[in-house]
Design a protein around this motif. Structure first.
Motif, short mmCIF file in Angstrom:
data_model
loop_
_atom_site.label_atom_id
_atom_site.label_comp_id
_atom_site.label_asym_id
_atom_site.label_seq_id
_atom_site.Cartn_x
_atom_site.Cartn_y
_atom_site.Cartn_z
N ILE A 268 -12.37 -8.42 18.82
CA ILE A 268 -12.58 -7.14 19.48
C ILE A 268 -11.25 -6.44 19.76
O ILE A 268 -11.16 -5.21 19.71
N ASP A 269 -10.21 -7.24 20.02
CA ASP A 269 -8.89 -6.66 20.27
C ASP A 269 -8.31 -6.06 18.98
O ASP A 269 -7.73 -4.98 18.99
N VAL A 270 -8.48 -6.80 17.87
CA VAL A 270 -7.99 -6.30 16.58
C VAL A 270 -8.75 -5.05 16.18
O VAL A 270 -8.17 -4.07 15.70
N ASP A 271 -10.07 -5.07 16.38
CA ASP A 271 -10.89 -3.92 16.02
C ASP A 271 -10.52 -2.69 16.83
O ASP A 271 -10.41 -1.58 16.30
N PHE A 272 -10.29 -2.88 18.13
CA PHE A 272 -9.90 -1.77 18.98
C PHE A 272 -8.55 -1.21 18.55
O PHE A 272 -8.35 0.01 18.48
N ARG A 273 -7.62 -2.11 18.22
CA ARG A 273 -6.30 -1.67 17.80
C ARG A 273 -6.37 -0.92 16.46
O ARG A 273 -5.67 0.08 16.27
N LEU A 274 -7.22 -1.41 15.57
CA LEU A 274 -7.36 -0.75 14.27
C LEU A 274 -7.85 0.68 14.44
O LEU A 274 -7.32 1.60 13.81
N HIS A 275 -8.86 0.89 15.27
CA HIS A 275 -9.37 2.24 15.49
C HIS A 275 -8.32 3.13 16.15
O HIS A 275 -8.22 4.33 15.85
N CYS A 276 -7.53 2.54 17.02
CA CYS A 276 -6.46 3.30 17.69
C CYS A 276 -5.39 3.71 16.68
O CYS A 276 -4.90 4.84 16.70
N VAL A 277 -5.05 2.79 15.76
CA VAL A 277 -4.07 3.10 14.72
C VAL A 277 -4.60 4.19 13.79
O VAL A 277 -3.88 5.12 13.42
N GLU A 278 -5.87 4.07 13.41
CA GLU A 278 -6.47 5.07 12.51
C GLU A 278 -6.45 6.45 13.16
O GLU A 278 -6.20 7.46 12.48
N ARG A 279 -6.69 6.51 14.46
CA ARG A 279 -6.65 7.80 15.17
C ARG A 279 -5.23 8.38 15.16
O ARG A 279 -5.03 9.57 14.94
N GLY A 280 -4.26 7.51 15.36
CA GLY A 280 -2.88 7.97 15.34
C GLY A 280 -2.44 8.44 13.97
O GLY A 280 -1.71 9.44 13.83
N VAL A 281 -2.89 7.74 12.93
CA VAL A 281 -2.54 8.13 11.56
C VAL A 281 -3.14 9.49 11.23
O VAL A 281 -2.49 10.34 10.62
N GLN A 282 -4.40 9.72 11.63
CA GLN A 282 -5.03 11.01 11.36
C GLN A 282 -4.27 12.15 12.03
O GLN A 282 -4.17 13.26 11.47
N GLU A 283 -3.72 11.91 13.19
CA GLU A 283 -2.92 12.94 13.87
C GLU A 283 -1.57 13.14 13.17
O GLU A 283 -1.09 14.26 13.02
N ALA A 284 -0.97 12.03 12.73
CA ALA A 284 0.34 12.11 12.06
C ALA A 284 0.25 12.81 10.72
O ALA A 284 1.24 13.38 10.24
#
Length: 318
Positions: free
Chosen positions: A57-73
């Motif tokens: 669940i921690d890895v999954d949460f981090r993955l979604h957080c990274v994907e959100r940051g990439v979309q903004e970048a």
């Protein structure tokens, strides 16, 4: 200028441009997410270094957080502290390479669409079924702007691949070349496919600039075909109908034009001297019987290339 021309041109004829842009964005996103996750889970800078129990669940949460940051970048040329709400390049200020790659591709594709929009506007094509519009799309592929654009897209594809390949082998992407190709091969093929589709011309063997073609309004079906059938695809259909008409059967050609056909459309003898359909079309005319390519497909005793009938004369335009 008819509205159907705009719908068909931008929904169908520009598909290779949309494919290219989508592939660039998808490939860049995948590489950025993979690089960030690899950085956080490996090496001395890894987020979970020393943690022997990492929950899914921690890895999954981090993955979604990274994907959100990439979309903004993706929509920034430069990343400043506090710019991104997602978990991407935290504390790392500087040029957004993924944003630069994506935004340059977006600007280039938008410029292509605007350029072709102006050229289409100046052509004054009345309807998507008109021969004038058919001739416009075939002729467009031979214009200087089109050639420059197609070579530019192929060059950009090479540059994007080269950049990520260098970073994967020599830089700091935190994954190797094999991982990059495995994750992004489909997007790389789509990028190359979109660029190659632009670089490849699709001229038919008949003279699409002949007045018989440009003055016609063809039967091409309804809205479904308008949103799906390319002019290249219709050109193949028209090729076969012209071939049959020159061999004595005008039914398909008459169905396409909606009236009786007295003389089959013209054949361009200059641009496609060895095109297989062009050779077949010439084989029905006695004046071409000494051409080597024609001799290869004509039986010594036959008087026609097809149906066993006598050769028909045809309008030929120099």
């Amino acid at each position: 200028m008819g509205w159907s021309v705009w719908v068909h041109f931008f929904a169908v004829e520009m598909r290779s441009v949309y494919l290219f842009y989508t592939a660039v964005k998808t490939f860049t996103t995948k590489m950025a997410v993979a690089a960030e996750m690899a950085r956080e889970t490996g090496g001395d800078a890894g987020r979970w270094v020393g943690n022997l129990c990492v929950k899914d669940i921690d890895v999954d949460f981090r993955l979604h957080c990274v994907e959100r940051g990439v979309q903004e970048a993706l929509w920034r040329f430069y990343i400043s502290p506090g710019d991104l709400s997602g978990c991407y390049r935290e504390g790392q200020e500087g040029i957004s390479f993924i944003g630069t790659i994506h935004l340059v591709a977006l600007i280039v594709c938008a410029a292509i669409i605007v350029t072709f929009f102006v050229m289409l506007l100046l052509s004054d094509c009345p309807d998507w079924r008109s021969g004038k519009y058919l001739a416009f799309t075939f002729n467009l592929e031979h214009t200087t702007p089109y050639r420059v654009v197609s070579m530019g897209l192929m060059g950009y594809t090479t540059m994007v691949f080269g950049f990520f390949a260098y970073e994967a082998t020599m830089g700091d992407l935190f994954f190797d070349m094999q991982t990059m190709v495995t994750a992004g091969w489909s997007d790389l093929m789509a990028m190359g496919g979109g660029a190659m589709a632009m670089m490849t011309s699709h001229d038919p063997p008949f003279d699409y600039m002949d007045s018989h073609i440009t003055s016609e309004t063809f039967n091409r079906g309804g809205i479904t075909n308008m949103a799906s059938q390319s002019n290249y695809s219709f050109g193949l259909q028209l090729n076969n109908a012209i071939l049959k008409a020159r061999c004595g059967d005008s039914s398909d050609l008459e169905n396409l034009v909606g009236h009786k056909v007295e003389t089959p459309f013209a054949l361009d003898d200059v641009r496609h001297p060895k095109h297989e359909l062009a050779v077949a079309l010439r084989a029905v005319d006695p004046q071409y019987e000494d051409i080597p390519e024609v001799k290869e497909i004509k039986a010594p005793s036959s008087g026609s290339c097809c149906f066993g009938g006598s050769p028909r004369s045809a309008l030929l335009v120099s």
